[in-house]
Enzyme design. Structure first.
Site, mmCIF file in Angstrom:
data_model
loop_
_atom_site.group_PDB
_atom_site.id
_atom_site.type_symbol
_atom_site.label_atom_id
_atom_site.label_comp_id
_atom_site.label_asym_id
_atom_site.label_seq_id
_atom_site.Cartn_x
_atom_site.Cartn_y
_atom_site.Cartn_z
ATOM 1 N N ASP A 126 0.839 -1.200 0.000
ATOM 2 C CA ASP A 126 0.000 0.000 0.000
ATOM 3 C C ASP A 126 0.875 1.251 0.000
ATOM 4 O O ASP A 126 2.098 1.170 0.125
ATOM 5 C CB ASP A 126 -0.975 -0.009 1.189
ATOM 6 C CG ASP A 126 -0.315 -0.466 2.499
ATOM 7 O OD1 ASP A 126 0.930 -0.494 2.565
ATOM 8 O OD2 ASP A 126 -1.041 -0.780 3.446
ATOM 9 N N ASP A 163 -8.404 -2.202 13.857
ATOM 10 C CA ASP A 163 -9.781 -2.373 13.364
ATOM 11 C C ASP A 163 -9.904 -3.571 12.409
ATOM 12 O O ASP A 163 -10.920 -3.738 11.744
ATOM 13 C CB ASP A 163 -10.272 -1.091 12.672
ATOM 14 C CG ASP A 163 -9.426 -0.706 11.458
ATOM 15 O OD1 ASP A 163 -8.492 -1.466 11.096
ATOM 16 O OD2 ASP A 163 -9.709 0.353 10.858
ATOM 17 N N HIS A 217 -7.984 -4.189 9.709
ATOM 18 C CA HIS A 217 -7.601 -3.980 8.309
ATOM 19 C C HIS A 217 -6.327 -4.740 7.954
ATOM 20 O O HIS A 217 -5.479 -5.001 8.809
ATOM 21 C CB HIS A 217 -7.479 -2.486 7.963
ATOM 22 C CG HIS A 217 -6.318 -1.757 8.559
ATOM 23 N ND1 HIS A 217 -6.441 -0.529 9.162
ATOM 24 C CD2 HIS A 217 -5.000 -2.039 8.650
ATOM 25 C CE1 HIS A 217 -5.259 -0.106 9.579
ATOM 26 N NE2 HIS A 217 -4.354 -1.009 9.273
ATOM 27 N N GLU A 267 -9.858 -0.973 4.866
ATOM 28 C CA GLU A 267 -10.549 -0.673 6.111
ATOM 29 C C GLU A 267 -11.850 -1.471 6.188
ATOM 30 O O GLU A 267 -12.281 -2.078 5.210
ATOM 31 C CB GLU A 267 -10.836 0.838 6.190
ATOM 32 C CG GLU A 267 -9.579 1.725 6.230
ATOM 33 C CD GLU A 267 -8.861 1.709 7.585
ATOM 34 O OE1 GLU A 267 -8.928 0.696 8.307
ATOM 35 O OE2 GLU A 267 -8.216 2.734 7.908
HETATM 36 C C1 F6R Z 1 0.767 -1.045 6.144
HETATM 37 C C2 F6R Z 1 -0.149 -2.137 6.432
HETATM 38 C C3 F6R Z 1 -1.068 -2.011 7.600
HETATM 39 C C4 F6R Z 1 -0.336 -2.260 8.911
HETATM 40 C C5 F6R Z 1 -1.276 -2.096 10.091
HETATM 41 C C6 F6R Z 1 -0.588 -2.374 11.405
HETATM 42 O O1 F6R Z 1 1.565 -1.367 5.034
HETATM 43 O O2 F6R Z 1 -0.160 -3.113 5.754
HETATM 44 O O3 F6R Z 1 -2.109 -2.930 7.464
HETATM 45 O O4 F6R Z 1 0.173 -3.565 8.880
HETATM 46 O O5 F6R Z 1 -1.810 -0.820 10.075
HETATM 47 O O6 F6R Z 1 0.403 -1.422 11.619
HETATM 48 P P1 F6R Z 1 1.440 -1.582 12.817
HETATM 49 O O7 F6R Z 1 2.250 -2.787 12.499
HETATM 50 O O8 F6R Z 1 2.261 -0.343 12.801
HETATM 51 O O9 F6R Z 1 0.629 -1.783 14.054
#
Ligand code: F6R
Length: 261
Positions: free
Chosen positions: A67, A136, A138, A143
């Site tokens: 992403d 959440d 995702h 989302e």
């Molecule tokens: C970003 C991504 C997101 C993160 C998620 C958890 O490339 O894939 O899904 O994995 O927001 O983020 P952290 O690991 O910082 O808690």
């Protein structure tokens, strides 16, 4: 879905880096999909250590983003392109040609999304996709209520995700973009092996819903239940709300070693 409960984040990183090493031994030019954020850092650290130690040859590995933020100026240090270059591509000693991601600064975002889908397909598809999970539920930046069939597209971040990510922007939520390009759930499910790492108590509820709840777009990560080869690696804290934790431990402890994850 396989659930592996590990002692801590470091052990999770080692385990997953080992799976990447095995993949590269079988397929030196494997396409490795990488997530950003805090969770996967122990994976990258362990993989980089293996490569630097000479135990793994990653010289032909290819890396792709999951992403990207929309609207950050090209080269912004918190863009996911810059982040993956800094945390994965450069430490592995890979040239930029072996790295790809969606163009978050494109004037035509829709065209950039389509181009990225085409580039992933032309590259032969993702061999192993590393995933984190949002509080959440995702994955990528899909989302809640993202279509389970979605492809790479623009999404609007929830307020919770912007709050969670403000730490990367000097704790100033105003600096966190509202929009992102993310591989869709359908795109993610095309990868040959999905490996999700979740650590810390803050992820326990999302993990329980992902693993033991119904498949529902409300919890995008629950789509992993539809994949023939999905591995969820969790530390004790992130596993703390799993009803079947004892069964998952038993199954992994009794697994033939040659199977890996
Ligand atoms: C970003 C991504 C997101 C993160 C998620 C958890 O490339 O894939 O899904 O994995 O927001 O983020 P952290 O690991 O910082 O808690």
């Amino acid at each position: 879905m396989e659930v592996v409960i590990v002692k801590d984040a470091k052990a999770g990183g080692e385990l997953i880096a080992g799976a990447v090493a095995d993949l590269l031994a079988r397929k030196p030019d494997a396409l490795l999909g990488v997530a950003t954020g805090s969770t996967p850092l122990p994976i990258y650290d362990a993989l980089i250590a293996k490569v630097r130690g000479g135990g793994v040859d990653a010289s032909r590995a290819r890396i792709c983003q999951l992403d990207e933020y929309v609207g950050l100026p090209a080269g912004h240090p918190e863009s996911y392109r810059a982040t993956v270059l800094r945390q994965v591509v450069e430490p592995l000693g890979l040239p930029a040609e072996q790295f790809m991601g969606p163009d978050g600064s494109a004037a035509d975002v829709q065209a950039a999304c389509e181009a990225y889908e085409e580039a992933l397909a032309a590259a032969g598809g993702v061999d192993l996709q590393i995933l984190g999970i949002g509080t959440d539920g995702h994955i990528g930046f899909n989302e809640p209520c993202s279509s389970l069939a979605s492809r790479t597209r623009i999404k609007t971040l929830t307020e919770q995700t912007r709050i969670d990510n403000a730490r990367f922007f000097g704790n100033d939520i105003e600096q966190v973009p509202h929009h992102v390009i993310t591989q869709g759930i359908g795109t993610i499910l095309d990868a040959r092996h999905l490996v999700l790492l979740a650590t810390g108590e803050g992820k326990a509820e999302a993990v329980a819903q992902t693993v033991e709840g119904p498949v529902a777009s409300l919890v995008p990560a629950s789509a992993l239940q539809l994949h023939p080869r999905a591995t969820v690696v969790v530390d004790e804290a992130a596993a703390s709300k799993l009803k079947l934790a004892e069964y998952f431990r038993h199954a992994y402890d009794n697994k033939p070693e040659w199977q890996g994850i």
